[in-house]
Design a protein around this motif. Structure first.
Motif, short mmCIF file in Angstrom:
data_model
loop_
_atom_site.label_atom_id
_atom_site.label_comp_id
_atom_site.label_asym_id
_atom_site.label_seq_id
_atom_site.Cartn_x
_atom_site.Cartn_y
_atom_site.Cartn_z
N PHE A 171 0.77 -1.05 -0.10
CA PHE A 171 0.04 -0.15 0.18
C PHE A 171 0.99 1.42 -0.21
O PHE A 171 0.33 2.39 -0.29
CB PHE A 171 -1.04 -0.05 1.10
CG PHE A 171 -2.14 -0.94 1.03
CD1 PHE A 171 -3.03 -0.91 0.14
CD2 PHE A 171 -1.94 -2.08 1.86
CE1 PHE A 171 -3.93 -1.76 -0.07
CE2 PHE A 171 -3.21 -3.25 1.72
CZ PHE A 171 -4.05 -2.93 0.79
N THR A 172 2.22 1.12 0.22
CA THR A 172 2.97 2.43 0.06
C THR A 172 3.95 2.49 -0.89
O THR A 172 4.17 3.27 -1.66
CB THR A 172 3.71 2.60 1.39
OG1 THR A 172 2.65 2.28 2.47
CG2 THR A 172 4.46 4.12 1.48
N PHE A 173 4.70 1.03 -1.21
CA PHE A 173 5.61 1.12 -2.11
C PHE A 173 5.14 0.76 -3.72
O PHE A 173 5.37 1.41 -4.56
CB PHE A 173 6.62 0.05 -1.85
CG PHE A 173 7.73 0.47 -0.75
CD1 PHE A 173 8.77 1.41 -0.83
CD2 PHE A 173 7.11 0.22 0.61
CE1 PHE A 173 9.72 1.73 0.21
CE2 PHE A 173 8.10 0.69 1.47
CZ PHE A 173 9.19 1.44 1.44
N TYR A 174 4.16 -0.17 -3.65
CA TYR A 174 3.58 -0.58 -4.75
C TYR A 174 2.62 0.84 -5.62
O TYR A 174 3.10 0.85 -6.91
CB TYR A 174 2.49 -1.63 -4.60
CG TYR A 174 1.99 -2.09 -5.94
CD1 TYR A 174 2.57 -2.96 -7.00
CD2 TYR A 174 0.54 -2.01 -5.85
CE1 TYR A 174 1.96 -3.07 -8.11
CE2 TYR A 174 -0.12 -2.25 -7.03
CZ TYR A 174 0.56 -3.05 -8.14
OH TYR A 174 -0.40 -3.53 -9.18
N PRO A 175 2.03 1.43 -4.94
CA PRO A 175 1.37 2.56 -5.67
C PRO A 175 2.56 3.70 -6.30
O PRO A 175 2.26 3.98 -7.38
CB PRO A 175 0.60 3.16 -4.37
CG PRO A 175 0.35 2.44 -3.47
CD PRO A 175 1.61 1.36 -3.51
N VAL A 176 3.60 3.46 -5.58
CA VAL A 176 4.68 4.71 -6.58
C VAL A 176 5.12 3.83 -7.71
O VAL A 176 5.26 4.44 -8.55
CB VAL A 176 5.81 4.73 -5.25
CG1 VAL A 176 6.87 5.53 -6.14
CG2 VAL A 176 5.23 5.50 -4.09
N ILE A 177 5.26 2.65 -7.48
CA ILE A 177 5.84 1.86 -8.64
C ILE A 177 4.83 1.74 -9.86
O ILE A 177 4.96 1.88 -11.25
CB ILE A 177 6.33 0.49 -8.26
CG1 ILE A 177 7.63 0.63 -7.38
CG2 ILE A 177 6.91 -0.51 -9.42
CD1 ILE A 177 7.55 -0.62 -6.48
N ARG A 178 3.51 1.46 -9.45
CA ARG A 178 2.45 0.90 -10.20
C ARG A 178 1.97 2.08 -10.71
O ARG A 178 1.35 2.30 -11.95
CB ARG A 178 1.44 0.32 -9.69
CG ARG A 178 0.13 -0.04 -10.36
CD ARG A 178 0.56 -1.18 -11.20
NE ARG A 178 -0.63 -1.58 -12.15
CZ ARG A 178 -0.96 -1.30 -13.39
NH1 ARG A 178 0.12 -0.44 -13.95
NH2 ARG A 178 -2.04 -1.76 -14.07
N GLY A 179 1.89 3.47 -10.21
CA GLY A 179 1.42 4.59 -10.69
C GLY A 179 2.02 5.10 -12.17
O GLY A 179 1.49 5.66 -13.00
N LEU A 180 3.39 4.72 -12.14
CA LEU A 180 4.16 5.29 -13.23
C LEU A 180 3.62 4.50 -14.51
O LEU A 180 3.30 5.34 -15.54
CB LEU A 180 5.61 4.83 -13.25
CG LEU A 180 6.37 5.51 -14.06
CD1 LEU A 180 6.51 7.16 -13.93
CD2 LEU A 180 7.99 5.27 -13.85
N PRO A 181 3.54 3.12 -14.72
CA PRO A 181 3.04 2.62 -16.06
C PRO A 181 1.54 2.81 -16.17
O PRO A 181 1.10 2.86 -17.54
CB PRO A 181 3.19 1.10 -15.94
CG PRO A 181 3.55 0.82 -14.61
CD PRO A 181 4.13 2.13 -13.90
N LEU A 182 0.85 3.03 -15.13
CA LEU A 182 -0.49 3.26 -15.12
C LEU A 182 -0.93 4.38 -15.98
O LEU A 182 -1.76 4.83 -16.70
CB LEU A 182 -1.19 3.34 -13.81
CG LEU A 182 -2.76 3.12 -13.58
CD1 LEU A 182 -3.36 1.71 -14.21
CD2 LEU A 182 -3.16 3.09 -12.32
N ALA A 183 -0.12 5.48 -15.75
CA ALA A 183 -0.34 6.76 -16.32
C ALA A 183 -0.04 6.76 -17.91
O ALA A 183 -0.41 7.75 -18.48
CB ALA A 183 0.81 7.74 -15.83
N PHE A 184 0.39 5.62 -18.37
CA PHE A 184 0.65 5.65 -19.92
C PHE A 184 -0.54 4.72 -20.43
O PHE A 184 -0.14 4.20 -21.70
CB PHE A 184 1.98 5.03 -20.05
CG PHE A 184 3.06 5.93 -19.88
CD1 PHE A 184 3.54 7.01 -20.60
CD2 PHE A 184 3.78 6.03 -18.59
CE1 PHE A 184 4.63 7.95 -20.42
CE2 PHE A 184 4.68 6.77 -18.33
CZ PHE A 184 5.13 7.79 -19.15
#
Lengths: 299, 296
Positions: A29-42
């Motif tokens: 809930f803290t690290f994964y959102p940071v990592i996942r947010g990036l590809p999701l934005a594309f």
């Protein structure tokens, strides 16, 4: 030696066992959102439809989206609350740092807005701003305005109205931090200055404020981050569209609307990413600037 | 500042007689300036809630009266009774209590469990784990909400209170606070436990945790406040309005019940009573905890 190694290994095993649940949650809930947010934005992820990689499309859209432009403008404009909030908090802290009767009552009274929910605060203020509310009443009594102003509907005033709520809700919090700061300043320094003939204001200006600087920096950074990400007060007072006519919409409110009303999660992630970059850039700049200023940290 | 002036007087005992007169005059003058300022600020901080309370105690005719009635005449508690009939307020209160208890409980368990090894145990990777945690504090959480929503959905926890609480079941801030407290516990406490043959877990649970009671009180207060007041995340995760906590319910009622403001006012007053009561009871820990958390 062997024995102590065994003991150490047992200690390490126990440590990992204790850490696992917490770390798993932090990873998810803290690290994964940071990592996942990036590809999701594309992507054009929307739950409903199949997901496609859309490249820079969301970013291009953001830069030509007038609502996002407005939201960004309001979020950046919102930073004007920071100096106001910090100055009021410092003054309040100086005020309640006096050794006076009932001073703890006042400290408590100033802290009440901090502990109550933003929903309650926003609703209370909405009522203050009403056409028949007390703000109009006082402003008319003082002859500042001649007829009632509908603060919530007037596009030029609506955002200021929300900013006032933010300052009101936050000032007790920062006041406490500054009060702690004031009390950590050794009184000998102020005494010495007074013996040398400095008056009260000179002591505050030349000794108290400089020694308070590390606290000012910390508080300013915290409130800049909070200001850019402002959500609750706008959402409760003006809804997810930032009524009237987007005049109060901020980036957080807009990304909520894009994600949870329009279900465009990909685009919402892009907005989130852009805001993250802005916040990080501002915090890096603030750190840089303050270090350049040659401020010595008081410890 | 009174401290400064009295201190100066004390440091110059020879001039005491002359100066104390001057000091007391200054003190009176100071009080004359300071108290009105303090009272003015009190009106500003408490005013909006008092105005809301006054509205909640008015009957329908007087709510929109102009000039506004500051002290309601007559005072009626009807709104407080009606609001329980109009909305399932007990239900919302129950949800809020459930959410708060679960959130605070999970935080206590998980944060102490995570903080303790980082503070007191030796194991490979300790520093890396610690710095990884520190690094997240500078990351803004603008995008976190969206990904967390998707994760909760994927875990099948959508529309459940567990899904509301889980993402904030551990907070890095609390871990820091507790780690700091664990570090200050003297080593002897642990040793004596070891000599008496206590296992690692017993040392943690029965010796170390009770030693850091003030820090734990701080965590409880902070989390209570955070969970009791949380609004937007429950609204996202809970589809069913009946399972909303108070803050979320008030936020959605604010738009749907706008025509009858006194009910909302009564609801808001009811929602802030518990948190203000707890604050008043624990204000010392509250304020010390907050100040300590920032300084430490």
């Amino acid at each position: 030696m062997v024995f102590s190694n065994k003991l150490l290994r047992r200690e390490a095993a126990f440590a990992y066992m204790m850490l696992i649940p917490g770390i798993v949650l932090l990873l998810v809930f803290t690290f994964y959102p940071v990592i996942r947010g990036l590809p999701l934005a594309f992507t054009d992820y929307s739950v409903i439809d199949t997901t496609h990689w859309v490249g820079w499309k969301n970013f291009k859209r953001a830069f030509s989206d007038p609502t996002f432009g407005l939201a960004l403008k309001h979020s950046l404009l919102y930073v004007v609350v920071v100096p106001v909030l910090q100055i009021i908090s410092i003054l309040m802290a100086i005020l309640v740092n006096n050794k006076l009767r009932f001073v703890s009552f006042f400290r408590i009274a100033y802290f009440v807005p901090v502990v109550t929910s933003m929903v309650a605060a926003a609703i209370a203020w909405k009522w203050v701003y009403e056409e028949q509310g007390i703000l109009n009443y006082f402003l008319m009594k003082l002859h500042i305005i001649s007829e009632p102003v509908v603060f919530m509907v007037e596009t030029k005033l609506a955002l200021v109205g929300v900013m006032i709520v933010t300052v009101w809700k936050g000032m007790g919090y920062y006041m406490m931090i500054y009060l702690a700061g004031l009390q950590s300043i050794p009184s000998e320094m102020q005494e010495a200055a007074r013996i040398d003939g400095a008056n009260r204001w000179r002591v505050i200006w030349h000794i108290t404020i400089p020694l308070l600087m590390p606290f000012v920096l910390l508080c300013s950074l915290m409130s800049v981050m909070g200001a850019i990400q402002v959500f609750d007060e706008v959402f409760v007072m003006h809804g997810q569209l930032g009524d009237p006519a987007y005049s109060t919409i901020t980036t957080s409110v807009y990304s909520y609307k894009v994600a949870f009303a329009d279900f465009e999660f990909g685009y919402a992630a892009t907005i989130g990413l852009l805001v993250s970059f802005i916040i990080m850039a501002i915090s890096i700049l603030m750190f840089r600037y303050t270090r350049k200023g040659g401020l010595t940290y008081y410890e | 500042m009174s401290e400064t002036s009295t201190a100066v007087t004390a440091s110059a005992p020879a001039a005491r007689g002359y100066r104390s007169k001057k000091t007391s005059a200054r003190k009176v003058l100071q009080a004359v300036i300071v108290y009105p300022l303090l009272l003015l600020a009190t009106c500003l901080t408490l005013g909006p809630f008092l105005w809301l309370l006054s509205t909640a105690l008015k009957n329908g005719d007087n709510v929109y009266a102009y000039p506004p009635q500051f002290i309601p005449n007559p005072i009626t508690f009807q709104n407080f009774i009606d609001v329980f009939n109009i909305m399932p307020l007990w239900h919302y209160i129950g949800n809020t209590v459930y959410m708060t208890v679960m959130g605070v409980g999970l935080n206590l368990l998980l944060c102490t469990m995570t903080a303790y090894p980082l503070a007191r145990l030796r194991f490979p990777g300790r520093n890396i784990i610690f710095f990884a945690m520190v690094s997240t504090m500078i990351l803004p959480n603008a995008a976190g909400m969206i990904v967390n929503f998707l994760t909760i959905k994927w875990l099948g926890l959508y529309n459940s209170m567990f899904g509301v609480v889980l993402p904030s079941a551990i907070s890095i801030f609390n871990v820091f606070l507790l780690r700091q407290a664990f570090i200050t516990v003297p080593k002897d406490m642990e040793h004596s436990g070891r000599i008496d043959g206590a296992g690692e877990f017993r040392i943690f649970a029965q010796i170390m945790v009770p030693m850091i009671r003030p820090a734990i009180a701080t965590v409880v207060i902070f989390d209570f406040m955070a969970f009791w007041n949380s609004m937007i995340w429950p609204m996202i995760i809970l589809d069913d309005r009946a399972s909303y906590p108070l803050a979320s319910a008030l936020s959605s009622l604010n738009s749907t019940l706008a025509y009858n403001f006194p009910y909302i006012a009564a609801g808001v007053i009811i929602s802030v009573i518990p948190i203000i009561t707890i604050f008043l009871i624990m204000q010392k820990q509250f304020i010390n905890g907050m100040v300590g958390a920032v300084k430490g």
